[in-house]
Design an enzyme around this catalytic site. Structure first.
Site, mmCIF file in Angstrom:
data_model
loop_
_atom_site.group_PDB
_atom_site.id
_atom_site.type_symbol
_atom_site.label_atom_id
_atom_site.label_comp_id
_atom_site.label_asym_id
_atom_site.label_seq_id
_atom_site.Cartn_x
_atom_site.Cartn_y
_atom_site.Cartn_z
ATOM 1 N N THR A 1 0.972 -1.245 -0.186
ATOM 2 C CA THR A 1 -0.025 -0.046 -0.071
ATOM 3 C C THR A 1 0.853 1.245 0.028
ATOM 4 O O THR A 1 2.179 1.408 0.569
ATOM 5 C CB THR A 1 -1.084 0.071 1.169
ATOM 6 O OG1 THR A 1 -1.324 1.226 1.514
ATOM 7 C CG2 THR A 1 0.001 -0.310 2.444
ATOM 8 N N ASP A 2 0.293 2.334 -0.382
ATOM 9 C CA ASP A 2 1.091 3.648 -0.166
ATOM 10 C C ASP A 2 1.343 3.969 0.862
ATOM 11 O O ASP A 2 2.212 4.933 1.233
ATOM 12 C CB ASP A 2 0.165 4.878 -1.293
ATOM 13 C CG ASP A 2 -1.111 4.990 -0.955
ATOM 14 O OD1 ASP A 2 -1.799 4.255 0.131
ATOM 15 O OD2 ASP A 2 -1.799 5.906 -1.276
ATOM 16 N N GLU A 3 0.472 3.480 1.944
ATOM 17 C CA GLU A 3 0.587 3.935 3.277
ATOM 18 C C GLU A 3 1.795 3.843 3.993
ATOM 19 O O GLU A 3 2.150 4.286 5.102
ATOM 20 C CB GLU A 3 -0.736 3.485 4.387
ATOM 21 C CG GLU A 3 -2.024 3.772 3.581
ATOM 22 C CD GLU A 3 -3.330 3.679 4.441
ATOM 23 O OE1 GLU A 3 -3.069 3.720 5.848
ATOM 24 O OE2 GLU A 3 -4.316 3.473 3.905
ATOM 25 N N TYR B 1 -1.583 -0.498 11.198
ATOM 26 C CA TYR B 1 -1.818 -1.068 9.757
ATOM 27 C C TYR B 1 -0.557 -0.813 8.871
ATOM 28 O O TYR B 1 0.049 -1.958 8.420
ATOM 29 C CB TYR B 1 -2.909 -0.480 9.290
ATOM 30 C CG TYR B 1 -3.204 -0.853 7.839
ATOM 31 C CD1 TYR B 1 -3.298 -2.086 7.225
ATOM 32 C CD2 TYR B 1 -2.941 0.192 6.824
ATOM 33 C CE1 TYR B 1 -3.274 -2.404 5.898
ATOM 34 C CE2 TYR B 1 -3.061 0.182 5.564
ATOM 35 C CZ TYR B 1 -3.183 -1.483 5.008
ATOM 36 O OH TYR B 1 -3.596 -1.678 3.903
ATOM 37 N N LYS C 1 2.219 -3.349 7.284
ATOM 38 C CA LYS C 1 2.411 -3.406 5.924
ATOM 39 C C LYS C 1 3.876 -3.249 5.305
ATOM 40 O O LYS C 1 4.336 -3.983 4.597
ATOM 41 C CB LYS C 1 1.501 -2.631 5.039
ATOM 42 C CG LYS C 1 -0.114 -2.953 5.076
ATOM 43 C CD LYS C 1 -0.489 -4.591 4.582
ATOM 44 C CE LYS C 1 -0.408 -4.383 3.129
ATOM 45 N NZ LYS C 1 -0.619 -5.983 2.749
HETATM 46 P P1 NAD Z 1 -10.406 -6.698 2.906
HETATM 47 O O1 NAD Z 1 -9.991 -6.343 4.236
HETATM 48 O O2 NAD Z 1 -11.416 -6.288 2.148
HETATM 49 O O3 NAD Z 1 -9.962 -8.024 2.571
HETATM 50 C C1 NAD Z 1 -8.984 -8.806 3.094
HETATM 51 C C2 NAD Z 1 -9.354 -10.528 2.967
HETATM 52 O O4 NAD Z 1 -8.351 -11.081 3.767
HETATM 53 C C3 NAD Z 1 -10.698 -10.783 3.648
HETATM 54 O O5 NAD Z 1 -11.410 -11.764 2.825
HETATM 55 C C4 NAD Z 1 -10.149 -11.641 4.852
HETATM 56 O O6 NAD Z 1 -11.126 -12.714 5.245
HETATM 57 C C5 NAD Z 1 -8.878 -12.126 4.575
HETATM 58 N N1 NAD Z 1 -7.900 -12.468 5.767
HETATM 59 C C6 NAD Z 1 -7.515 -11.654 6.666
HETATM 60 N N2 NAD Z 1 -6.898 -12.263 7.556
HETATM 61 C C7 NAD Z 1 -6.416 -13.552 6.843
HETATM 62 C C8 NAD Z 1 -5.654 -14.632 7.308
HETATM 63 N N3 NAD Z 1 -4.849 -14.578 8.176
HETATM 64 N N4 NAD Z 1 -5.551 -15.678 6.513
HETATM 65 C C9 NAD Z 1 -6.320 -15.567 5.307
HETATM 66 N N5 NAD Z 1 -7.322 -14.808 5.063
HETATM 67 C C10 NAD Z 1 -7.062 -13.510 5.917
HETATM 68 O O7 NAD Z 1 -8.923 -5.742 2.295
HETATM 69 P P2 NAD Z 1 -8.588 -5.274 0.914
HETATM 70 O O8 NAD Z 1 -9.016 -3.748 1.087
HETATM 71 O O9 NAD Z 1 -9.147 -6.092 -0.425
HETATM 72 O O10 NAD Z 1 -7.185 -5.262 0.656
HETATM 73 C C11 NAD Z 1 -6.469 -6.190 0.214
HETATM 74 C C12 NAD Z 1 -4.847 -6.069 0.171
HETATM 75 O O11 NAD Z 1 -4.620 -4.809 -0.537
HETATM 76 C C13 NAD Z 1 -4.272 -5.701 1.597
HETATM 77 O O12 NAD Z 1 -3.200 -6.443 1.656
HETATM 78 C C14 NAD Z 1 -4.271 -4.220 1.652
HETATM 79 O O13 NAD Z 1 -3.131 -3.870 2.414
HETATM 80 C C15 NAD Z 1 -4.181 -3.854 0.292
HETATM 81 N N6 NAD Z 1 -4.483 -2.608 -0.179
HETATM 82 C C16 NAD Z 1 -5.533 -2.034 -0.046
HETATM 83 C C17 NAD Z 1 -5.895 -0.784 -0.428
HETATM 84 C C18 NAD Z 1 -7.642 -0.370 -0.358
HETATM 85 O O14 NAD Z 1 -7.806 0.819 -0.628
HETATM 86 N N7 NAD Z 1 -8.286 -1.173 0.162
HETATM 87 C C19 NAD Z 1 -5.174 -0.074 -0.928
HETATM 88 C C20 NAD Z 1 -3.817 -0.613 -1.520
HETATM 89 C C21 NAD Z 1 -3.483 -1.908 -0.795
HETATM 90 P P1 TYD Z 2 -10.489 4.544 4.677
HETATM 91 O O1 TYD Z 2 -11.538 4.192 3.825
HETATM 92 O O2 TYD Z 2 -10.473 4.187 6.303
HETATM 93 O O3 TYD Z 2 -8.820 4.334 4.134
HETATM 94 P P2 TYD Z 2 -7.503 4.873 4.432
HETATM 95 O O4 TYD Z 2 -7.516 5.428 6.043
HETATM 96 O O5 TYD Z 2 -6.642 3.552 4.482
HETATM 97 O O6 TYD Z 2 -7.116 6.030 3.808
HETATM 98 O O7 TYD Z 2 -10.425 6.403 4.933
HETATM 99 C C1 TYD Z 2 -10.089 7.233 3.747
HETATM 100 C C2 TYD Z 2 -10.266 8.589 4.290
HETATM 101 O O8 TYD Z 2 -11.469 8.984 5.028
HETATM 102 C C3 TYD Z 2 -9.201 8.649 5.655
HETATM 103 O O9 TYD Z 2 -8.555 10.043 5.603
HETATM 104 C C4 TYD Z 2 -10.070 8.752 6.833
HETATM 105 C C5 TYD Z 2 -11.588 9.211 6.242
HETATM 106 N N1 TYD Z 2 -12.788 8.837 7.226
HETATM 107 C C6 TYD Z 2 -13.657 9.667 7.735
HETATM 108 O O10 TYD Z 2 -13.300 10.861 7.606
HETATM 109 N N2 TYD Z 2 -14.678 9.120 8.103
HETATM 110 C C7 TYD Z 2 -14.871 7.681 8.275
HETATM 111 O O11 TYD Z 2 -15.946 7.477 8.869
HETATM 112 C C8 TYD Z 2 -13.869 6.946 7.585
HETATM 113 C C9 TYD Z 2 -14.088 5.299 7.713
HETATM 114 C C10 TYD Z 2 -12.689 7.365 7.131
#
Ligand code: NAD
Ligand code: TYD
Length: 342
Positions: free
Chosen positions: A129-131, A157, A161
């Site tokens: 992730t970019d985070e 988090y 990562k």
């Molecule tokens: P999500 O929380 O929607 O899904 C995570 C999945 O992993 C779920 O299905 C959960 O059941 C499974 N999981 C959790 N712990 C597990 C374990 N111990 N063993 C097997 N399965 C397990 O997450 P997401 O938003 O789909 O993110 C997926 C990946 O992409 C993550 O690695 C996250 O760090 C990365 N990512 C997410 C974003 C975003 O905006 N959501 C952006 C950049 C990178």
């Molecule tokens: P989020 O979707 O949790 O993603 P991330 O924290 O990984 O970027 O949040 C996106 C942005 O929205 C973040 O700046 C936090 C803000 N946010 C709110 O203002 N209210 C909310 O209820 C949530 C869940 C997030």
């Protein structure tokens, strides 16, 4: 003879992993895909329903930290590619309970890579992730994260990562594990769990409930449609160079307030629903990706801008109320109550 590859996709019952399973299973009918997922609160088998009976797809209910089970699976299946999406992914939950983030995000990664070392693979890909880069100041729109930006994390988090990324790089250097890492900006699109900003706001706006904005709403995120994340990972896994990191993003920076107002406008709901609540602890100010490397080296280009992607995403949410209602478990209700009562 057809040249068939076998993929392990972890976390495929979640948001991005689920979209990736759909994309790969449908795009490559001659390849085989095994999805392993622990089905935590964020995982939902209904997300995989459209592909669950396809001949080139198999689901395994298992935790990536279960070493014996993971090793057994590798021994039986003999994977060519492993793509690790499985993670605890919500920053607010990591503030509430960091331990599970270290367990899944770091130890789970170690377990998978140890299995890769033992049984051999063509490529291990870590979805990061970019985070991991921390944040950028709000008053410097000229600054972007590149692959050379130092790691500088803010939340449990992002720290978990970043730790996993460092471990992947160590396995590459020390053991010669063939691997790549992608770091993507915030995603949105179908099957997005409604604790994250965009689906949460859609859900609450539809119910005419107050929309919780942390702090002033000035924090900036760089939004990419999940489809574009999937095409980028596919390219990196097949054509990326071993040991390399690739940033993924499409220059779609928006303040949280802009995002919320766009959704309200699309839904025809009033801005009076916006409610400012206590800020997130350690809240990152701005994320902004420089995707030059993946664009020039691999020829990746996103299909969606935020303007073209948000409308279909809202429509998907309107048309999949059942999926949303089913995913809202007792655990979801508990977290929502505790997080917003802070
Ligand atoms: P999500 O929380 O929607 O899904 C995570 C999945 O992993 C779920 O299905 C959960 O059941 C499974 N999981 C959790 N712990 C597990 C374990 N111990 N063993 C097997 N399965 C397990 O997450 P997401 O938003 O789909 O993110 C997926 C990946 O992409 C993550 O690695 C996250 O760090 C990365 N990512 C997410 C974003 C975003 O905006 N959501 C952006 C950049 C990178
Ligand atoms: P989020 O979707 O949790 O993603 P991330 O924290 O990984 O970027 O949040 C996106 C942005 O929205 C973040 O700046 C936090 C803000 N946010 C709110 O203002 N209210 C909310 O209820 C949530 C869940 C997030």
């Amino acid at each position: 003879m057809i040249n068939m590859s076998k993929f392990l996709i972890t976390g495929g019952a979640g948001f991005i992993g689920g979209n990736f399973c759909h994309y790969m299973v449908n795009t490559y009918p001659n390849d085989q895909f095994v999805c392993i997922d622990a089905l935590t609160y964020a995982g939902n088998l209904e997300t995989l329903e459209p592909i669950i009976n396809k001949p080139n797809f198999k689901f395994v209910h298992e935790n990536i930290c279960n070493r014996d089970a993971v090793f057994k699976l590798f021994e039986e299946e003999k994977f060519d590619y492993v793509i690790n999406f499985a993670a605890e992914s919500h920053v607010d939950r990591s503030i509430e309970n960091p331990g599970i983030f270290l367990q899944t995000n770091i130890m789970g990664t170690e377990t998978l890579m140890d299995a890769c070392r033992k049984y051999g693979i063509k490529r291990y890909h870590q979805v990061s992730t970019d985070e991991v880069y921390g944040d950028l100041p709000l008053d410097r729109p000229d600054l972007f994260f590149t692959e050379n930006t130092p790691i500088h994390t803010s939340s449990p988090y992002s720290a978990s990562k970043a730790s996993a990324d460092l471990l992947v790089q160590a396995y590459h250097r020390t053991f010669g594990l063939p691997c790549t890492i992608s770091r993507c900006s915030n995603n949105y699109g179908p099957y997005h769990f409604p604790e994250k900003l965009i689906p949460l706001i859609i859900k609450k706006a539809l119910a005419n409930e107050p929309l919780p904005i942390y702090g002033t709403g000035a924090n900036v995120r760089d939004w990419l449609h999940v489809y574009d994340h999937c095409t980028a990972i596919d390219l990196i896994v097949r054509k990326g160079r071993d040991g390399e990191v690739y940033n993924i993003g499409g220059h779609n920076e928006r303040t949280n307030l802009e995002v919320v107002k766009t959704i309200l406008k699309e839904l025809g709901k009033p801005e009076s629903l916006i409610t400012y609540v206590k800020d997130r602890a350690g809240h990152d100010l701005r994320y902004a990706m420089d995707p030059t490397k993946i664009m020039t080296e691999l020829g990746w280009k996103p299909k969606y801008t935020f303007e073209t992607g948000i409308g279909p995403t809202i429509k998907w949410n309107l048309e999949h109320q059942n999926w949303i209602n089913h995913i809202i478990s007792g655990e979801y209700m508990r977290f929502m109550k505790e997080n917003y009562n802070r």
